[in-house]
Design a protein around this motif. Structure first.
Motif, PDB file in Angstrom:
ATOM      1  N   ASP A 131     113.327  55.137  57.511  1.00  0.00           N
ATOM      2  CA  ASP A 131     112.628  54.614  58.676  1.00  0.00           C
ATOM      3  C   ASP A 131     111.338  53.995  58.167  1.00  0.00           C
ATOM      4  OD1 ASP A 131     111.270  54.093  61.049  1.00  0.00           O
ATOM      5  OD2 ASP A 131     111.891  55.972  61.990  1.00  0.00           O
ATOM      6  N   LEU A 132     111.287  52.662  58.128  1.00  0.00           N
ATOM      7  CA  LEU A 132     110.180  51.950  57.500  1.00  0.00           C
ATOM      8  C   LEU A 132     109.614  50.876  58.416  1.00  0.00           C
ATOM      9  CD1 LEU A 132     111.978  51.356  54.089  1.00  0.00           C
ATOM     10  CD2 LEU A 132     110.260  53.105  54.547  1.00  0.00           C
ATOM     11  N   MET A 133     108.290  50.761  58.433  1.00  0.00           N
ATOM     12  CA  MET A 133     107.624  49.634  59.077  1.00  0.00           C
ATOM     13  C   MET A 133     107.169  48.711  57.949  1.00  0.00           C
ATOM     14  SD  MET A 133     107.712  49.863  62.364  1.00  0.00           S
ATOM     15  CE  MET A 133     106.496  48.699  62.935  1.00  0.00           C
ATOM     16  N   HIS A 152     110.651  46.707  61.937  1.00  0.00           N
ATOM     17  CA  HIS A 152     110.981  48.129  61.888  1.00  0.00           C
ATOM     18  C   HIS A 152     112.394  48.208  61.312  1.00  0.00           C
ATOM     19  CE1 HIS A 152     112.150  52.075  64.020  1.00  0.00           C
ATOM     20  NE2 HIS A 152     111.495  52.353  62.906  1.00  0.00           N
ATOM     21  N   MET A 153     112.509  48.833  60.147  1.00  0.00           N
ATOM     22  CA  MET A 153     113.796  48.900  59.459  1.00  0.00           C
ATOM     23  C   MET A 153     114.255  50.351  59.383  1.00  0.00           C
ATOM     24  SD  MET A 153     113.037  46.005  56.510  1.00  0.00           S
ATOM     25  CE  MET A 153     112.920  47.230  55.304  1.00  0.00           C
ATOM     26  N   THR A 154     115.477  50.579  59.813  1.00  0.00           N
ATOM     27  CA  THR A 154     116.059  51.912  59.718  1.00  0.00           C
ATOM     28  C   THR A 154     117.407  51.810  59.020  1.00  0.00           C
ATOM     29  OG1 THR A 154     117.075  51.706  61.910  1.00  0.00           O
ATOM     30  CG2 THR A 154     114.925  52.800  61.798  1.00  0.00           C
ATOM     31  N   ALA A 155     117.765  52.856  58.321  1.00  0.00           N
ATOM     32  CA  ALA A 155     119.077  52.937  57.667  1.00  0.00           C
ATOM     33  C   ALA A 155     119.529  54.381  57.747  1.00  0.00           C
ATOM     34  CB  ALA A 155     118.994  52.478  56.211  1.00  0.00           C
ATOM     35  N   LYS A 156     120.833  54.569  57.832  1.00  0.00           N
ATOM     36  CA  LYS A 156     121.336  55.940  57.862  1.00  0.00           C
ATOM     37  C   LYS A 156     122.664  56.034  57.137  1.00  0.00           C
ATOM     38  CE  LYS A 156     123.587  55.529  62.331  1.00  0.00           C
ATOM     39  NZ  LYS A 156     123.766  56.083  63.649  1.00  0.00           N
TER      40      LYS A 156
END
Length: 174
Positions: A131-133, A152-156
């Motif tokens: 979870d990165l801004m 806003h970058m998210t990865a899972k």
């Protein structure tokens, strides 16, 4: 003006290979199938249509999943210098690198000439989620069309790799 290639290279590099450097060990991602989502929070100096078009481009990435193989996970180093962002030839020189466990905070200058931009990243990168801004702003704000982009970058991790996943080559493999 910031080029989309710089933005795309930076986002791919951050989500797939990590960023920064520090004395504290960083958390490694687990191998498996990873998906990502990038939301454009702010795009200065552009119209609403430009922001929507960029968001549509990033939305196409959310339908892809990447297989992080055990070999790639073992070689992955979230504290490695992004020196060559996404292999694009766009070098970054970081003045702030703070990575400790899941927490990441970096800042540096990427690009060259009129595409030089400050890239700042703050957030978390854990074993099963990121979870990165990300803020990318031009160094020279007087260039016509130059503006700041905030994403806003998210990865899972979604489980084991599947045949539908894209499996990139392992960094440093020959």
């Amino acid at each position: 003006m910031l080029k989309l290639t710089l933005v795309a290279a930076a986002t791919s590099a951050l989500l797939l290979s990590g960023c920064g450097q520090s004395a504290s060990p960083a958390t490694k991602r687990q191998p498996g199938s990873w998906t990502q989502k990038i939301d454009v929070v702010r795009l200065d100096g552009k119209s609403a249509a430009d922001k929507a078009a960029l968001q549509r481009t990033f939305d196409t990435y959310s339908f892809m999943s990447i297989c992080l193989t055990p070999e790639a996970a073992a070689k992955e180093d979230v504290t490695a210098d992004l020196g060559n962002v996404g292999g694009s030839g766009t070098s970054c020189i970081f003045d702030k690198r703070s990575v400790s466990g899941d927490a990441i905070e970096t800042s540096g200058i990427c690009g060259a000439g009129t595409t030089k931009a400050r890239m700042s990243v703050k957030g978390t990168s854990g074993t099963t989620a990121q979870d990165l801004m990300v803020t990318i702003e031009p160094v020279d704000k007087n260039i016509p069309g130059a503006g700041t982009i905030v994403m806003h970058m998210t990865a899972k991790r979604g489980g084991a790799c599947t045949p539908q996943d894209i499996t990139p080559p392992v960094q440093g493999a020959k």
